[in-house]
Enzyme design. Structure first.
Site, PDB file in Angstrom:
ATOM      1  N   SER A 185       0.831  -1.202   0.000  1.00 18.28           N
ATOM      2  CA  SER A 185       0.000   0.000   0.000  1.00 18.28           C
ATOM      3  C   SER A 185       0.872   1.261   0.000  1.00 18.28           C
ATOM      4  O   SER A 185       1.640   1.471  -0.937  1.00 18.28           O
ATOM      5  CB  SER A 185      -0.961  -0.045   1.188  1.00 18.28           C
ATOM      6  OG  SER A 185      -1.973   0.929   1.066  1.00 18.28           O
ATOM      7  N   ASP A 224      -9.944  -3.335  -6.063  1.00 15.67           N
ATOM      8  CA  ASP A 224      -9.451  -2.667  -4.853  1.00 15.67           C
ATOM      9  C   ASP A 224     -10.142  -1.312  -4.720  1.00 15.67           C
ATOM     10  O   ASP A 224     -10.009  -0.456  -5.593  1.00 15.67           O
ATOM     11  CB  ASP A 224      -7.932  -2.488  -4.974  1.00 15.67           C
ATOM     12  CG  ASP A 224      -7.279  -1.955  -3.707  1.00 15.67           C
ATOM     13  OD1 ASP A 224      -7.932  -1.203  -2.967  1.00 15.67           O
ATOM     14  OD2 ASP A 224      -6.098  -2.279  -3.483  1.00 15.67           O
ATOM     15  N   HIS A 246      -8.394  -4.537  -1.065  1.00 14.54           N
ATOM     16  CA  HIS A 246      -7.163  -3.875  -0.625  1.00 14.54           C
ATOM     17  C   HIS A 246      -6.549  -4.622   0.548  1.00 14.54           C
ATOM     18  O   HIS A 246      -7.144  -4.701   1.631  1.00 14.54           O
ATOM     19  CB  HIS A 246      -7.445  -2.429  -0.229  1.00 14.54           C
ATOM     20  CG  HIS A 246      -6.195  -1.631   0.008  1.00 14.54           C
ATOM     21  ND1 HIS A 246      -5.376  -1.214  -1.018  1.00 14.54           N
ATOM     22  CD2 HIS A 246      -5.601  -1.201   1.157  1.00 14.54           C
ATOM     23  CE1 HIS A 246      -4.344  -0.552  -0.521  1.00 14.54           C
ATOM     24  NE2 HIS A 246      -4.455  -0.539   0.798  1.00 14.54           N
TER      25      HIS A 246
END
Length: 436
Positions: free
Chosen positions: A210, A339, A368
């Site tokens: 991320s 996502d 995600h």
């Protein structure tokens, strides 16, 4: 006709790459490519059918999961950056025996203690182990389950590992008003220089998740052919931060669930470091404490901290979608197209196609930092660890360095090499900083 393969947990995996990926010489004298290494090592994506879309996969990350037990020893580094001094924490994976021999520290995450001066003095080694350097997601740290799920199979097979924690994260202190930002590559760079001194013979690999994935991609792009990492993997990188921000705020779930949750986590970080952060006279405390959403925190903390006029300017300068073009090491990006945070609209499909050193692996399902598998664990963690193990096992990196003809894309370097205007520099920043 309806596609019902999700009932069996079957997600579709797609690879995007340059039409002629760089040839990689293997240790047995043959040739291979990133595509071949990925398809031969990354397993099919088989997910939990009851988490049948990206939202459910993402929300399931909130379900408590102990994850694999990994023990760490923490080293606090004094930053050597001339503009951003302070301290940052790097957590090194140690054996269970070594970890349990230390008295638990209630001020640190579970199974994390601090190196004594004597222990740190003895950490250096001449061994030839592969070593993975990991970067966590927003407000996370070395304790994150998704990160430990990725490191566990590698360390179990003999890899060394460490996690570069974002400033102020993982219960670390800060001594200056700066936390981290989406392009704060300087602590990673300093860590790698220190590791090279301590472990001159180790092969270094990088993985980011991320926000940490965005930082890692930027780092690899900034370093180009000078990068000390042999290869790198990013998981669920929000490549184009401006697009991801707009997509996130365009729907009710994105704004009131995801953005608000991330904003709340960041405000928790602010409360922990309130005294230091408010030493920055540019920060308006009255406005800051009213922040609810991610973009509001970025507006009231990140912008005045890093001298960006708006959060949009910050996102445009810190995003890694252009940095892809400068990467000169084998590089794999893993993303799910459903996502809700790292939006598919921001994925660098065309940029990947322009760089033979890079490969993008996308699944049509996973959310995600989700991708929860039928048999347990996360698919992207399994995919990343198996890919890195395969790369280290098969690729002759000495031959790659000798044969590499890839030209760096730094504007000044290209001019010195005789290139003529116009020159495109994908690493050009609007935030002007010295080298260190």
């Amino acid at each position: 006709m309806f596609d019902l393969t999700w009932l069996l947990g079957h997600a579709k995996t797609t690879y995007t790459s340059h039409k002629t990926p760089i040839p990689l010489k293997t240790k047995d004298g043959n040739k291979t490519t990133l595509n071949e290494l990925a398809t031969s090592s990354i397993p099919p994506c088989r997910l939990k059918p009851f988490l049948f879309n990206g939202h459910l996969q993402t929300m399931y990350t909130a379900v408590s999961d102990p994850g694999p037990p990994i023990h760490y020893k923490r080293k606090i580094f004094d930053s050597d950056h001339s503009v951003y001094p302070g301290i940052f924490a790097v957590d090194f994976v140690v054996s269970k025996t070594e970890g349990e021999a230390s008295e638990p520290d209630p001020e640190l995450p579970e199974r994390t203690t601090t190196f004594t001066a004597e222990e740190w003095d003895q950490i250096g080694s001449q061994d030839h182990k592969p070593m993975i350097i990991a970067l966590h997601g927003l407000t996370g740290g070395s304790h994150e389950v998704y990160l430990r799920e990725t490191l566990a199979p590698l360390t179990a097979s003999g890899w060394a590992a460490c996690v570069v924690n974002g400033r102020g994260c993982a219960l670390s202190r800060i001594t200056t008003p700066q936390l981290f930002n989406s392009r704060s590559t300087w602590d990673v760079r300093q860590t790698l220089r220190a590791l090279r001194t301590l472990f001159p013979n180790r092969a270094f690999y990088g993985i980011g998740f991320s926000l940490g994935a965005n930082i890692l991609a930027n780092f690899c792009g900034e370093e180009g052919s000078r990068c000390m990492l042999r290869a790198a993997v990013t998981c669920d990188n929000p490549w184009n931060l401006e697009i991801c921000n707009k997509e996130l705020n365009s729907g009710w779930l994105g704004l009131h669930v995801y953005s608000r949750t991330m904003g709340r986590n960041l405000m928790g970080l602010f409360e922990r470091h309130r005294e230091q952060i408010l030493k920055n006279p540019r920060i308006d405390e009255e406005r800051l404490v009213k922040s609810k959403y991610l973009y509001e925190f970025d507006r009231h903390v990140q912008c005045p901290t890093w001298h960006y006029p708006t959060e949009g300017a910050y996102y445009r300068d810190a995003q890694s979608v252009d940095a892809v073009l400068s990467i000169r090491i084998p590089f794999l990006g893993i993303n799910a197209t459903d996502d809700p945070i790292s939006s598919e609209a921001g994925l660098p499909y065309e940029e990947i196609k322009q760089n033979p050193y890079t490969l993008l692996c996308t699944t049509n399902w996973g959310g995600h930092l989700g991708s929860f598998q039928l048999g347990g664990g996360r698919w992207f963690a399994d995919a990343a660890s198996k890919f890195l193990a395969k790369v280290h096992e098969d690729v002759d990196f000495d031959a790659l360095r000798e044969e590499s003809g890839g030209e760096d894309t730094d504007g000044e370097d290209m001019l010195k090499k005789g290139n003529k205007y116009p020159i495109y520099d994908p690493n050009h920043r609007r935030l002007i900083l010295p080298e260190a």
